[in-house]
Design an enzyme around this catalytic site. Sequence first.
Site, short mmCIF file in Angstrom:
data_model
loop_
_atom_site.label_atom_id
_atom_site.label_comp_id
_atom_site.label_asym_id
_atom_site.label_seq_id
_atom_site.Cartn_x
_atom_site.Cartn_y
_atom_site.Cartn_z
N PRO A 2 17.45 5.78 17.21
CA PRO A 2 17.20 5.92 15.77
C PRO A 2 16.80 4.59 15.13
O PRO A 2 17.39 3.56 15.41
CB PRO A 2 18.55 6.41 15.24
CG PRO A 2 19.18 7.11 16.39
CD PRO A 2 18.74 6.33 17.60
N GLU A 3 15.79 4.65 14.27
CA GLU A 3 15.34 3.46 13.57
C GLU A 3 16.05 3.35 12.22
O GLU A 3 16.86 4.22 11.85
CB GLU A 3 13.83 3.49 13.44
CG GLU A 3 13.13 3.56 14.80
CD GLU A 3 11.62 3.55 14.74
OE1 GLU A 3 11.06 2.96 13.79
OE2 GLU A 3 10.98 4.13 15.65
N LYS A 50 19.77 -1.06 12.90
CA LYS A 50 20.02 0.09 13.77
C LYS A 50 21.51 0.31 14.03
O LYS A 50 21.86 1.06 14.95
CB LYS A 50 19.27 -0.09 15.09
CG LYS A 50 17.76 -0.17 14.92
CD LYS A 50 17.06 -0.33 16.26
CE LYS A 50 15.55 -0.42 16.07
NZ LYS A 50 14.83 -0.55 17.36
N ASN A 236 9.94 1.46 17.30
CA ASN A 236 8.63 1.67 17.90
C ASN A 236 7.73 2.59 17.09
O ASN A 236 6.51 2.41 17.05
CB ASN A 236 8.80 2.22 19.33
CG ASN A 236 7.61 1.88 20.21
OD1 ASN A 236 7.06 0.79 20.11
ND2 ASN A 236 7.21 2.82 21.06
#
Length: 339
Positions: A2-3, A50, A236
């Site tokens: 998870p970002e 994060k 990403n």
Amino acid sequence: MPEGPSVKRFQLLTAPFVGQVVAKVGGSSRQRNLKDLKAMRLQDSQASGKNLFLAFGAALEAWTMGGSPSPGPVEEEPTIQGEADRGACSLTLSQEGQEDEVSQLSPKEHSVQRKQETECSVPDAADAAGGIWKWLRFHFGLFGSIRANEFSRANKANKRGDWKDPVPRLVLNFDSGGFLVFYNCRIHWCTSPAVEPASDILSPKFHRGQALAALRQPTSICYTLLDQRYFSGLGNIIKNEILYLARIHPLSQGSLLALSDLESLLDHAVQFSTDWLHKKLAGKGLHYQIYLKEKCPLGHEVMQGTFGPRDGFKRLSWWCPQCQPLVAPEGNDPKSLKR
């Protein structure tokens, strides 16, 4: 994993439970002393990049966070079969185009994760938050998630053909009758939350000057964007999308790019992350421009490659050679650069 927008959403999901007392602790985690959370009050919830941080303190101490705990009977931990009738509310995570609830760790992954947890020790109460609070840090795996008042369900069979629900790492039942369920995450005790708002792309205190200086380094721009020292919470998906929006090739060196291009990239990083969070809170999906795509919005063929520092982690990148031309060092042929 998870970002930043997803972890911020997790923090907002846990916030309503602040001030409530833990009535029962469950889950598969072997982290030491998690059972000690029983009868402790959830005092605070913070997100940084994060990571999610939860603070617990003695239930009898004066609570100064504002408001008062909700009184109510202590209920037994709900069963996997019987919790659905509680009028649940939940937030699920869509990470890299897939739903978090379809994932279940393999026995080998569970073993590795448990080994990591048992190697960490809980700090003494005197060492944590001025001798009052104990902090837990949650770092989520690829499909990590949190649910409130309901459990995650399998929506497809695993590799063995079994329909098995994901196993919670931690379940916190509160005296109000509600509960939080944590999936696919590493849990560690820490003395205080490692919050660096100057580098957090979703923080009002995000330091643009510091971020811009990092982007101007003679390093491939896609490496810098994933450096959590400067862009905490940027992952990403965000990296690929904002590089396309700014029309910058992932391997272009920051020191060779115009200042206006770097400022545009920085604007897109903040705006995209904020918009993504708002979409998540509204229950809307994210439409990708370049990530996982075969063609860009203008119809050009999209390239894919795995890039990363020689001694660092390699991540997949998607880019359009026509929309995102490579800026190469003087005298170098762009085609000669390693991908």
